[in-house]
Design a protein around this motif. Structure first.
Motif, PDB file in Angstrom:
ATOM      1  N   ILE A 101      -3.868  -5.904  12.758  1.00  0.00           N
ATOM      2  CA  ILE A 101      -4.761  -5.710  11.612  1.00  0.00           C
ATOM      3  C   ILE A 101      -4.491  -4.383  10.917  1.00  0.00           C
ATOM      4  N   LYS A 102      -4.295  -3.324  11.684  1.00  0.00           N
ATOM      5  CA  LYS A 102      -4.077  -2.020  11.079  1.00  0.00           C
ATOM      6  C   LYS A 102      -2.682  -1.888  10.470  1.00  0.00           C
ATOM      7  N   GLY A 103      -1.678  -2.276  11.225  1.00  0.00           N
ATOM      8  CA  GLY A 103      -0.304  -2.050  10.793  1.00  0.00           C
ATOM      9  C   GLY A 103       0.274  -3.128   9.906  1.00  0.00           C
ATOM     10  N   MET A 104      -0.291  -4.345   9.944  1.00  0.00           N
ATOM     11  CA  MET A 104       0.223  -5.493   9.192  1.00  0.00           C
ATOM     12  C   MET A 104       1.746  -5.628   9.335  1.00  0.00           C
ATOM     13  N   PRO A 105       2.261  -5.690  10.562  1.00  0.00           N
ATOM     14  CA  PRO A 105       3.712  -5.775  10.758  1.00  0.00           C
ATOM     15  C   PRO A 105       4.267  -7.128  10.309  1.00  0.00           C
ATOM     16  N   PHE A 106       5.563  -7.168  10.069  1.00  0.00           N
ATOM     17  CA  PHE A 106       6.219  -8.423   9.748  1.00  0.00           C
ATOM     18  C   PHE A 106       6.308  -9.283  11.008  1.00  0.00           C
ATOM     19  N   ILE A 107       6.501 -10.579  10.805  1.00  0.00           N
ATOM     20  CA  ILE A 107       6.527 -11.524  11.921  1.00  0.00           C
ATOM     21  C   ILE A 107       7.628 -11.175  12.923  1.00  0.00           C
ATOM     22  N   ALA A 108       8.783 -10.805  12.426  1.00  0.00           N
ATOM     23  CA  ALA A 108       9.897 -10.479  13.319  1.00  0.00           C
ATOM     24  C   ALA A 108       9.535  -9.316  14.242  1.00  0.00           C
ATOM     25  N   GLU A 109       8.780  -8.354  13.724  1.00  0.00           N
ATOM     26  CA  GLU A 109       8.378  -7.208  14.544  1.00  0.00           C
ATOM     27  C   GLU A 109       7.361  -7.629  15.601  1.00  0.00           C
ATOM     28  N   VAL A 110       6.422  -8.513  15.224  1.00  0.00           N
ATOM     29  CA  VAL A 110       5.433  -9.001  16.188  1.00  0.00           C
ATOM     30  C   VAL A 110       6.132  -9.797  17.292  1.00  0.00           C
TER      31      VAL A 110
ATOM     32  N   LYS B  67      -7.756   5.190   5.811  1.00  0.00           N
ATOM     33  CA  LYS B  67      -7.010   4.730   4.647  1.00  0.00           C
ATOM     34  C   LYS B  67      -6.107   5.839   4.097  1.00  0.00           C
ATOM     35  N   ARG B  68      -6.615   7.057   4.129  1.00  0.00           N
ATOM     36  CA  ARG B  68      -5.803   8.176   3.625  1.00  0.00           C
ATOM     37  C   ARG B  68      -4.615   8.470   4.519  1.00  0.00           C
ATOM     38  N   SER B  69      -4.710   8.094   5.800  1.00  0.00           N
ATOM     39  CA  SER B  69      -3.598   8.341   6.724  1.00  0.00           C
ATOM     40  C   SER B  69      -2.425   7.405   6.490  1.00  0.00           C
ATOM     41  N   GLY B  70      -2.642   6.415   5.612  1.00  0.00           N
ATOM     42  CA  GLY B  70      -1.566   5.489   5.295  1.00  0.00           C
ATOM     43  C   GLY B  70      -1.597   4.198   6.066  1.00  0.00           C
ATOM     44  N   MET B  71      -2.573   4.045   6.990  1.00  0.00           N
ATOM     45  CA  MET B  71      -2.646   2.823   7.778  1.00  0.00           C
ATOM     46  C   MET B  71      -3.245   1.683   6.977  1.00  0.00           C
ATOM     47  N   GLY B  72      -4.160   2.012   6.054  1.00  0.00           N
ATOM     48  CA  GLY B  72      -4.853   0.973   5.302  1.00  0.00           C
ATOM     49  C   GLY B  72      -4.099   0.600   4.046  1.00  0.00           C
ATOM     50  N   PRO B  73      -4.366  -0.593   3.486  1.00  0.00           N
ATOM     51  CA  PRO B  73      -3.665  -1.056   2.296  1.00  0.00           C
ATOM     52  C   PRO B  73      -4.136  -0.393   1.019  1.00  0.00           C
ATOM     53  N   GLY B  74      -5.326   0.194   1.003  1.00  0.00           N
ATOM     54  CA  GLY B  74      -5.836   0.808  -0.202  1.00  0.00           C
ATOM     55  C   GLY B  74      -7.271   1.231  -0.029  1.00  0.00           C
ATOM     56  N   PRO B  75      -7.746   2.183  -0.852  1.00  0.00           N
ATOM     57  CA  PRO B  75      -9.096   2.718  -0.671  1.00  0.00           C
ATOM     58  C   PRO B  75     -10.193   1.738  -1.028  1.00  0.00           C
TER      59      PRO B  75
ATOM     60  N   GLU C 221     -13.844  -1.998  14.602  1.00  0.00           N
ATOM     61  CA  GLU C 221     -13.996  -2.973  13.523  1.00  0.00           C
ATOM     62  C   GLU C 221     -14.411  -2.292  12.223  1.00  0.00           C
ATOM     63  N   LEU C 222     -14.939  -1.074  12.336  1.00  0.00           N
ATOM     64  CA  LEU C 222     -15.396  -0.334  11.163  1.00  0.00           C
ATOM     65  C   LEU C 222     -14.533   0.880  10.865  1.00  0.00           C
ATOM     66  N   THR C 223     -13.984   1.518  11.884  1.00  0.00           N
ATOM     67  CA  THR C 223     -13.149   2.695  11.628  1.00  0.00           C
ATOM     68  C   THR C 223     -11.881   2.336  10.866  1.00  0.00           C
ATOM     69  N   ILE C 224     -11.444   1.085  10.959  1.00  0.00           N
ATOM     70  CA  ILE C 224     -10.256   0.684  10.193  1.00  0.00           C
ATOM     71  C   ILE C 224     -10.511   0.751   8.687  1.00  0.00           C
ATOM     72  N   ASN C 225     -11.783   0.782   8.288  1.00  0.00           N
ATOM     73  CA  ASN C 225     -12.128   0.855   6.869  1.00  0.00           C
ATOM     74  C   ASN C 225     -12.626   2.243   6.459  1.00  0.00           C
ATOM     75  N   SER C 226     -12.530   3.214   7.351  1.00  0.00           N
ATOM     76  CA  SER C 226     -12.979   4.560   7.010  1.00  0.00           C
ATOM     77  C   SER C 226     -12.010   5.198   6.012  1.00  0.00           C
TER      78      SER C 226
END
Length: 438
Positions: free
Chosen positions: A230-239, A160-168, A151-156
């Motif tokens: 939460i991490k990948g924010m995929p589109f609905i079709a992918e889910v 974010k630098r790895s490209g998984m997060g939406p922004g710093p 729940e916290l590492t997703i905001n590390s």
């Protein structure tokens, strides 16, 4: 869900304080006896935990002195740190990111139980405790992040630098009173083992009469699915392609309960029926164009007084009352409408109903379903109110933001009907709630 996700400001954490990793792990695991899931939402009345013997002894002495002669206790640095650490650990059992009001709850509960800790220079008597607790909670989050709390590492910064997060400067955290926002994997499970479960689930969905097996596998893969969304924010079709079992009435209800610990359909319908007469009374007092539009909606109840039509009309009228358009939420098509499929593909989010040409509101629709990002995610529902409730469940399940043009309607559904974060209302919804309770 990139098209519906919204950026949020980052929560800055302070330098970590000294704390044994084992203490953090034990407090995190104590939230559930058999998994990493939390079992209950934030309590209506926060219970101050039992402190260590040394801390408890000093506080009881301080309380006795306060009762005898009104003397306040001035805690040492160590005593204050121990108190704050225990409170932060207890708060993490319910929320990693408490709101300002929830910090107030804890600080007020502390001085209520131990009046010797009141502050003379504070209007509330606990303002300093609240600020100190915020810093301590930030430090505690840092330590949890360092030992791998998802729940916290997703905001590390690394994540974010790895490209998984939406922004710093954006923090992914509960926004709609989610109890289990981004849980850790069940004990003994890994990403690889849960991926195998997901593949097995794809095969089970194609079989008949195995709902219980699907339910068990969906429960087991909940944390894996939630982190992926939460991490990948995929589109609905992918889910839909990866998790087809999620897109059924049964599993939407189950997923919503896993996230919020609140039953979806029973709560939604019970509260809607409970407030129905009060809402009708409030609607009658509305004037102007809104009143005319509400009267047009309510006219459908004259030809069909069934409870399903009554619920549908009330939900549409709520939209109008809150100065939003019910047509943005509920879409009606005729079965001969050739342009209907093209129009649904352009819908961001909504409940649709397909009626036979020439049919009236008393006739059974050909189909009722839910559309998100142009994809039909649910079909063959029994009524529009259920479709609205399941749409709310899907918003939680897919970690979507409410559409701006319907934000007050969904706020009413979430905070008034479902009573999720019901003490934090916008002025418009608060006014409506006050009128319901008059």
């Amino acid at each position: 869900m990139k098209s519906l996700s919204m950026p949020h400001p980052r929560d800055d954490c302070s330098t970590p304080c000294s704390l044994a990793d084992t203490d953090i792990l034990s407090s995190a695991e104590s939230t559930s006896s058999d998994s990493s899931l939390r079992s209950q939402p934030w309590p209506l009345k926060f219970q101050i935990p039992e402190f260590s013997y040394e801390v408890q002894f000093q506080l009881e002495q301080g309380n006795q002195a306060f009762l005898n002669n009104g003397t306040l206790l001035h805690p040492s640095t160590k005593l204050k740190s121990d108190i704050l650490q225990s409170l932060a650990s207890e708060m993490a059992k319910y929320k990693i990111y408490p709101s300002s009001a929830e910090f107030d709850n804890v600080a007020e509960a502390l001085i209520t139980k131990y009046p010797c800790l009141k502050e003379k220079g504070s209007v509330t008597g606990y303002y300093g405790w609240k600020i100190s607790l915020k810093y301590k909670m930030a430090n505690y989050r840092t330590r949890l992040r360092n030992i791998g709390c998802q729940e916290l590492t997703i905001n590390s910064v690394k994540e974010k630098r790895s490209g998984m997060g939406p922004g710093p400067n954006q923090v992914k955290k509960p926004r709609k009173a989610e109890v289990n926002f981004c849980p850790d994997y069940p004990p003994g499970e890994t990403k690889e083992s849960l991926e195998e479960e997901r593949k097995a689930l794809l095969l089970e969905v194609k079989k008949k009469n195995n709902d219980q097996l699907i339910k068990r596998k969906m429960e087991k893969t909940f944390a894996y699915r939630r982190q992926e969304i939460i991490k990948g924010m995929p589109f609905i079709a992918e889910v839909k392609n990866r998790w087809p079992a999620l897109f059924s009435e049964t599993e939407v209800v189950a997923e919503f309960t896993r996230i919020t610990m609140v039953p979806l359909l029973s709560t939604f319908m019970a509260k809607l029926d409970r407030y129905a007469d009060h809402l009708l009374r409030v609607f009658k007092k509305k004037g102007g164009t809104a009143k005319r539009n509400i009267n047009l909606i309510m006219a459908a109840m004259d030809g069909n007084p069934s409870v399903d039509v009554r619920r549908e009309c009330i939900l549409k009228a709520v939209c109008v009352y809150l100065n939003e358009k019910p047509d943005d939420l509920f879409k009606e098509f005729l079965d001969v409408d050739l342009g209907a499929s093209r129009e649904t593909e352009q819908l961001t989010l909504g409940v649709y109903v397909v009626r036979h040409e020439g049919a009236d509101s008393a006739d059974t629709p050909e189909d009722i379903g839910v559309i998100i990002e142009g994809c039909t995610v649910l079909q063959a529902l029994s009524d529009m109110a259920k479709g609205c409730a399941l749409l709310l469940g899907l918003i939680y399940s897919l970690n979507l933001s409410y559409p701006k043009h319907l934000k007050y309607t969904f706020e009413f559904l979430q905070k008034v009907l479902m009573e999720l974060d019901g003490n934090n209302l916008s002025m418009k919804v608060q006014v409506l709630k006050n009128k319901l309770l008059e």
